[in-house]
Design a protein around this motif. Structure first.
Motif, PDB file in Angstrom:
ATOM      1  N   ASP A  86       0.814  -1.223   0.000  1.00 54.63           N
ATOM      2  CA  ASP A  86       0.000   0.000   0.000  1.00 54.63           C
ATOM      3  C   ASP A  86       0.847   1.273   0.000  1.00 54.63           C
ATOM      4  OD1 ASP A  86       0.981  -0.202   2.579  1.00 54.63           O
ATOM      5  OD2 ASP A  86      -0.917   0.262   3.556  1.00 54.63           O
ATOM      6  N   HIS A  87       2.159   1.121   0.139  1.00 54.46           N
ATOM      7  CA  HIS A  87       3.002   2.319   0.093  1.00 54.46           C
ATOM      8  C   HIS A  87       4.135   2.138  -0.907  1.00 54.46           C
ATOM      9  CE1 HIS A  87       5.464   0.038   3.034  1.00 54.46           C
ATOM     10  NE2 HIS A  87       6.470   0.768   2.584  1.00 54.46           N
ATOM     11  N   GLU A 113       5.823  11.221  -6.352  1.00 57.53           N
ATOM     12  CA  GLU A 113       4.596  10.963  -5.582  1.00 57.53           C
ATOM     13  C   GLU A 113       3.413  10.717  -6.513  1.00 57.53           C
ATOM     14  OE1 GLU A 113       6.035  13.793  -1.877  1.00 57.53           O
ATOM     15  OE2 GLU A 113       4.430  14.503  -3.199  1.00 57.53           O
ATOM     16  N   ARG A 117       1.320   7.133  -6.749  1.00 57.84           N
ATOM     17  CA  ARG A 117      -0.130   7.146  -6.527  1.00 57.84           C
ATOM     18  C   ARG A 117      -0.858   6.600  -7.761  1.00 57.84           C
ATOM     19  NH1 ARG A 117      -0.068  12.143  -5.058  1.00 57.84           N
ATOM     20  NH2 ARG A 117      -0.572  12.930  -7.110  1.00 57.84           N
ATOM     21  N   THR A 123      -0.820   4.717  -1.171  1.00 61.53           N
ATOM     22  CA  THR A 123      -1.492   5.719  -0.344  1.00 61.53           C
ATOM     23  C   THR A 123      -0.509   6.476   0.546  1.00 61.53           C
ATOM     24  OG1 THR A 123      -1.972   4.053   1.342  1.00 61.53           O
ATOM     25  CG2 THR A 123      -3.680   4.456  -0.334  1.00 61.53           C
ATOM     26  N   GLU A 124       0.718   5.961   0.640  1.00 65.51           N
ATOM     27  CA  GLU A 124       1.768   6.637   1.422  1.00 65.51           C
ATOM     28  C   GLU A 124       3.097   6.505   0.695  1.00 65.51           C
ATOM     29  OE1 GLU A 124       0.522   5.926   6.104  1.00 65.51           O
ATOM     30  OE2 GLU A 124       2.043   4.643   5.218  1.00 65.51           O
ATOM     31  N   HIS A 126       7.118   6.376   1.760  1.00 63.77           N
ATOM     32  CA  HIS A 126       8.048   6.196   2.871  1.00 63.77           C
ATOM     33  C   HIS A 126       9.459   6.491   2.385  1.00 63.77           C
ATOM     34  CE1 HIS A 126       5.425   3.163   5.345  1.00 63.77           C
ATOM     35  NE2 HIS A 126       4.698   4.130   4.832  1.00 63.77           N
ATOM     36  N   TYR A 145       6.153  15.596   4.555  1.00 57.96           N
ATOM     37  CA  TYR A 145       6.590  14.362   5.222  1.00 57.96           C
ATOM     38  C   TYR A 145       6.633  14.593   6.723  1.00 57.96           C
ATOM     39  CZ  TYR A 145       7.543  12.347   0.745  1.00 57.96           C
ATOM     40  OH  TYR A 145       7.375  11.842  -0.521  1.00 57.96           O
ATOM     41  N   ILE A 175       7.276   9.644   6.579  1.00 56.70           N
ATOM     42  CA  ILE A 175       6.090   9.179   5.844  1.00 56.70           C
ATOM     43  C   ILE A 175       5.250  10.375   5.397  1.00 56.70           C
ATOM     44  CG2 ILE A 175       3.888   7.931   6.050  1.00 56.70           C
ATOM     45  CD1 ILE A 175       5.218   6.029   7.987  1.00 56.70           C
ATOM     46  N   LYS A 176       4.702  10.254   4.195  1.00 62.91           N
ATOM     47  CA  LYS A 176       3.744  11.250   3.710  1.00 62.91           C
ATOM     48  C   LYS A 176       2.521  10.520   3.173  1.00 62.91           C
ATOM     49  CE  LYS A 176       3.028  14.995   0.401  1.00 62.91           C
ATOM     50  NZ  LYS A 176       3.677  15.876  -0.592  1.00 62.91           N
ATOM     51  N   GLU A 177       1.348  10.997   3.563  1.00 64.28           N
ATOM     52  CA  GLU A 177       0.100  10.474   3.016  1.00 64.28           C
ATOM     53  C   GLU A 177      -0.029  11.019   1.605  1.00 64.28           C
ATOM     54  OE1 GLU A 177      -1.971   8.545   4.996  1.00 64.28           O
ATOM     55  OE2 GLU A 177      -0.533   8.764   6.639  1.00 64.28           O
ATOM     56  N   ALA A 179      -2.536  11.890  -1.208  1.00 61.95           N
ATOM     57  CA  ALA A 179      -3.978  12.122  -1.373  1.00 61.95           C
ATOM     58  C   ALA A 179      -4.492  11.529  -2.673  1.00 61.95           C
ATOM     59  CB  ALA A 179      -4.268  13.619  -1.330  1.00 61.95           C
TER      60      ALA A 179
END
Length: 179
Positions: A86-87, A113, A117, A123-124, A126, A145, A175-177, A179
């Motif tokens: 998921d990341h 990024e 995505r 979704t993240e 790292h 981050y 970590i950054k979410e 969007a």
């Protein structure tokens, strides 16, 4: 009237790029040439940052890509993207010291990024950063981050990652979410 900056192009690295990418990464982080930019690690690590085998492994890995950034046909930056469920993991980020300080890094990380995505549905994002690199961590924090406080040890004794000049090095997970 201001002259627009030459366009950037993004592509996946190939075997033929290995030597140029090793030279770029080394110039951004090690030795006197790295002091021309602000990302230098020359005061905390000497020796190599990477080698041809390490770069080739990233290029060849199944869930990994080495995004290569060119301007006017010359490689000016690169970054590793690795799909981890998921990341995505962001690493091996280097911008030519002569090109640092002009906003190029912001453009590249935003594109990395976007690709993580859109291509992988991550979704993240790292990454790990040497915890004593306060200026670099602050730069990433300004890009969204966050520090996690989760540390992993620096590989002391493995000179493929450099020769430490101090005994308190470790990596912190940022970590950054997405969007």
């Amino acid at each position: 009237m201001e002259t627009p900056a030459p366009e950037l192009s993004f592509r996946d690295a190939t075997d033929a790029d290995v030597d140029a990418l090793v030279a770029l990464i080394e110039s951004a982080y090690r030795g006197d040439s790295s002091r021309a930019g602000w990302t230098t690690e020359a005061d905390i690590l000497q020796g190599q940052r990477t080698d041809p085998q390490g770069v080739l492994e990233v290029i060849k890995a199944a869930d990994s890509r080495l995004l290569t950034v060119e301007r006017e046909g010359r490689i000016v930056a690169c970054c590793q993207l690795e799909h981890r469920g998921d990341h995505a993991y962001f690493g091996m980020f280097a911008v030519s010291p002569a090109a640092q300080g002009g906003g190029l890094g912001k453009v590249i990380i935003a594109e990395a990024e976007r690709q993580a995505r859109e291509v992988w549905g991550a979704t993240e994002m790292h990454m790990t950063v040497i915890s004593v690199r306060d200026d670099l961590i602050a730069w990433y924090e300004r890009r969204g981050y966050r520090r996690t406080g989760r540390m992993t040890p620096f590989p002391y004794g493995d000179e493929r990652f450099g020769v430490p000049q101090r005994d308190d090095l470790q990596f912190e997970l940022l970590i950054k979410e997405l969007a």
